[in-house]
Enzyme design. Structure first.
Site, PDB file in Angstrom:
ATOM      1  N   TYR A  56       0.817  -1.225   0.000  1.00 48.92           N
ATOM      2  CA  TYR A  56       0.000   0.000   0.000  1.00 48.92           C
ATOM      3  C   TYR A  56       0.846   1.268   0.000  1.00 48.92           C
ATOM      4  O   TYR A  56       0.598   2.199  -0.748  1.00 48.92           O
ATOM      5  CB  TYR A  56      -0.941  -0.031   1.217  1.00 48.92           C
ATOM      6  N   GLN A 162     -16.508   5.801   0.935  1.00 48.91           N
ATOM      7  CA  GLN A 162     -15.369   5.767   0.029  1.00 48.91           C
ATOM      8  C   GLN A 162     -15.533   4.531  -0.852  1.00 48.91           C
ATOM      9  O   GLN A 162     -15.668   3.421  -0.343  1.00 48.91           O
ATOM     10  CB  GLN A 162     -14.071   5.671   0.826  1.00 48.91           C
ATOM     11  N   ASP A 193     -11.862   6.144  -4.639  1.00 49.55           N
ATOM     12  CA  ASP A 193     -10.442   5.967  -4.328  1.00 49.55           C
ATOM     13  C   ASP A 193      -9.784   4.962  -5.274  1.00 49.55           C
ATOM     14  O   ASP A 193     -10.086   3.772  -5.243  1.00 49.55           O
ATOM     15  CB  ASP A 193     -10.312   5.490  -2.868  1.00 49.55           C
ATOM     16  N   ASP A 241      -3.729  10.868  -1.188  1.00 51.45           N
ATOM     17  CA  ASP A 241      -3.625  10.043   0.014  1.00 51.45           C
ATOM     18  C   ASP A 241      -2.198   9.481   0.065  1.00 51.45           C
ATOM     19  O   ASP A 241      -1.288  10.101   0.634  1.00 51.45           O
ATOM     20  CB  ASP A 241      -4.694   8.935  -0.022  1.00 51.45           C
ATOM     21  N   LYS A 265      -2.934   9.812   6.664  1.00 47.45           N
ATOM     22  CA  LYS A 265      -2.688   8.672   7.555  1.00 47.45           C
ATOM     23  C   LYS A 265      -1.733   9.145   8.648  1.00 47.45           C
ATOM     24  O   LYS A 265      -0.623   9.617   8.342  1.00 47.45           O
ATOM     25  CB  LYS A 265      -2.053   7.504   6.780  1.00 47.45           C
ATOM     26  N   ALA A 294      -3.716   3.574   8.076  1.00 45.77           N
ATOM     27  CA  ALA A 294      -3.867   2.498   7.102  1.00 45.77           C
ATOM     28  C   ALA A 294      -4.643   1.333   7.723  1.00 45.77           C
ATOM     29  O   ALA A 294      -5.503   0.726   7.096  1.00 45.77           O
ATOM     30  CB  ALA A 294      -2.507   2.041   6.613  1.00 45.77           C
TER      31      ALA A 294
HETATM   32  C1  0XW Z   1      -9.719   3.431   3.682  1.00 48.61           C
HETATM   33  N1  0XW Z   1      -8.354   3.408   4.155  1.00 48.61           N
HETATM   34  C2  0XW Z   1      -8.165   4.447   5.139  1.00 48.61           C
HETATM   35  C3  0XW Z   1      -8.083   2.050   4.756  1.00 48.61           C
HETATM   36  C4  0XW Z   1      -7.001   1.378   3.977  1.00 48.61           C
HETATM   37  O1  0XW Z   1      -5.781   1.546   4.623  1.00 48.61           O
HETATM   38  C5  0XW Z   1      -6.975   2.110   2.677  1.00 48.61           C
HETATM   39  C6  0XW Z   1      -7.282   3.499   3.084  1.00 48.61           C
HETATM   40  C7  0XW Z   1      -7.375   4.464   1.954  1.00 48.61           C
HETATM   41  O2  0XW Z   1      -8.098   5.459   1.999  1.00 48.61           O
HETATM   42  O3  0XW Z   1      -6.655   4.315   0.949  1.00 48.61           O
HETATM   43 MG    MG Z   2      -7.216   6.356   0.174  1.00 47.48          MG
END
Ligand code: 0XW
Ligand code: MG
Length: 367
Positions: A56, A162, A193, A241, A265, A294
């Site tokens: 990721y 999302q 996303d 992100d 994050k 994350a």
């Molecule tokens: C939805 N999230 C916060 C959880 C996963 O880590 C992926 C992430 C994102 O927005 O990419």
């Molecule tokens: Mg994201």
């Protein structure tokens, strides 16, 4: 209050439902690392870092533990008073590795909060609310199934969704966005996303084929340079992100004018203390952002929620916590929970959550 001991634990967090599917990777079980700092006056403070697999973002669970092993011995005996001095001490032992340092930063704030009798949100500048919005993350799935879950989550009270796309053909992505919009309309805000998975060409096509649907386009392409080329060519607002790898990346994106908002994050940005800087930069330019991580259990969740409470509500894109995809809690008495799509901000001193004693077994390292 001095650091007397640091214990490091690991715990497995299997994904409820089997798999969490994104364009960049499918993950089934996450490897979380926890630090417990014990002080000479008998307080314990907790921090956590939990990459969502090795793909990721450029983070790895074993890398976090190697970084912690390098940093921890240098912290023993340190006074927990100045977070800035502690950050300097960490930087003197190891360059970079913000996602590992973030676990210590959380634990320092947890301890300071307990010592001063205030919640962490107060140490971050002060809460503006006692309840923050969450958002639900819909994994990459068929248009029909994704739309059904979307409708359900809106009924459950989520103000934002999302929708994950990417890693498959454009037709399915476009159909998914349309189906979700038909199911939800204006009842929830939508982020689409791409998790770095789209080429610039497919991002432009998706933008045009979903023209009338009011969503924000989150991290469509791999690099910040690719995303920069979308400016003026797509009509949906673009959020970054994964590319916000540190504070400087955020500063660059804001000054270049290529981001209309962010999915932040906490550990990637180096921890809560560093997050307050990017939070304030975003405030200067009226940029919305989320307060996520994350992955992670109650420690990470509490950190995200304390931070989210300090963000002006009109720019708050929600706090994502992994609760919907995890069974159980670290702190069964005071868990961080989503209720009607919102999360109550812990009011007790420090983070307001404490893992059950012994729940992670023996420490994997102790200093
Ligand atoms: C939805 N999230 C916060 C959880 C996963 O880590 C992926 C992430 C994102 O927005 O990419
Ligand atoms: Mg994201």
């Amino acid at each position: 209050m001095r650091i007397e001991k640091i214990n490091v634990y690991t715990t497995r967090l299997p994904v409820k439902g089997g798999v969490y599917r994104m364009a960049s990777d499918d993950v089934e079980s996450l490897d979380s690392t926890l630090v417990e700092i014990v002080t000479n006056d008998g307080l314990t403070g907790w921090g956590e870092t939990c990459p969502i697999g090795p793909v990721y973002q450029p983070h790895h669970a074993l890398g976090a533990r190697a970084a912690i092993a390098k940093i921890a011995p240098g912290l023993i005996g340190s006074e927990i008073a100045s977070i800035r001095l502690l950050a300097k001490r960490m930087d003197e032992r190891l360059n970079g590795h913000g996602y590992a340092k973030a676990a210590f930063d959380t634990a320092f704030l947890d301890l300071l909060g307990q010592r001063l009798g205030v919640p962490v949100s107060t140490l971050l500048g002060g809460a503006l609310t006692d309840r923050v919005p969450a958002y639900y993350s819909l994994i990459v799935g068929s248009p029909e199934e994704t739309a059904l879950i979307a409708a359900d989550k809106v009924k459950a009270g989520y103000p934002r969704l999302q929708v994950k796309i990417g890693g498959r053909n454009l037709e399915e992505d476009v159909a998914t966005v349309h189906k979700v919009w038909e199911a939800v309309r204006y009842k929830a805000r939508i982020a689409v996303d791409g998790n770095r998975g789209l080429t610039v060409a497919s991002a432009i096509h998706l933008d045009r084929l979903c023209q009338a649907i009011p969503f924000v386009f989150e991290q469509p392409c791999n690099t910040m340079d690719e995303v920069a080329t979308l400016k003026g060519r797509v009509t949906h607002p673009v959020y970054l992100d994964e590319n916000t790898e540190d504070q400087n990346a955020v500063l660059r994106a804001i000054s270049m004018g290529i981001a209309d908002g962010f999915g932040f994050k906490v550990t990637r940005l180096g921890g809560l203390t560093k997050m307050t800087t990017v939070r304030d930069l975003c405030a200067i330019r009226s940029l919305p952002h989320s307060c996520d991580d994350a992955w992670g259990g109650d420690i990470i969740a509490a950190a995200c929620v304390h931070l989210a409470a300090t963000v002006e509500p009109r720019r708050m894109e929600g706090a994502w916590i992994a609760q919907e995809y995890i069974d159980g809690h670290f702190d069964a008495k005071n868990p961080v929970v989503i209720e009607k799509g919102h999360i109550a901000v812990p009011q007790r001193p420090g983070l307001g959550v404490k893992p059950e004693p012994g729940m992670f077994g023996k420490p994997v390292a102790a200093y």
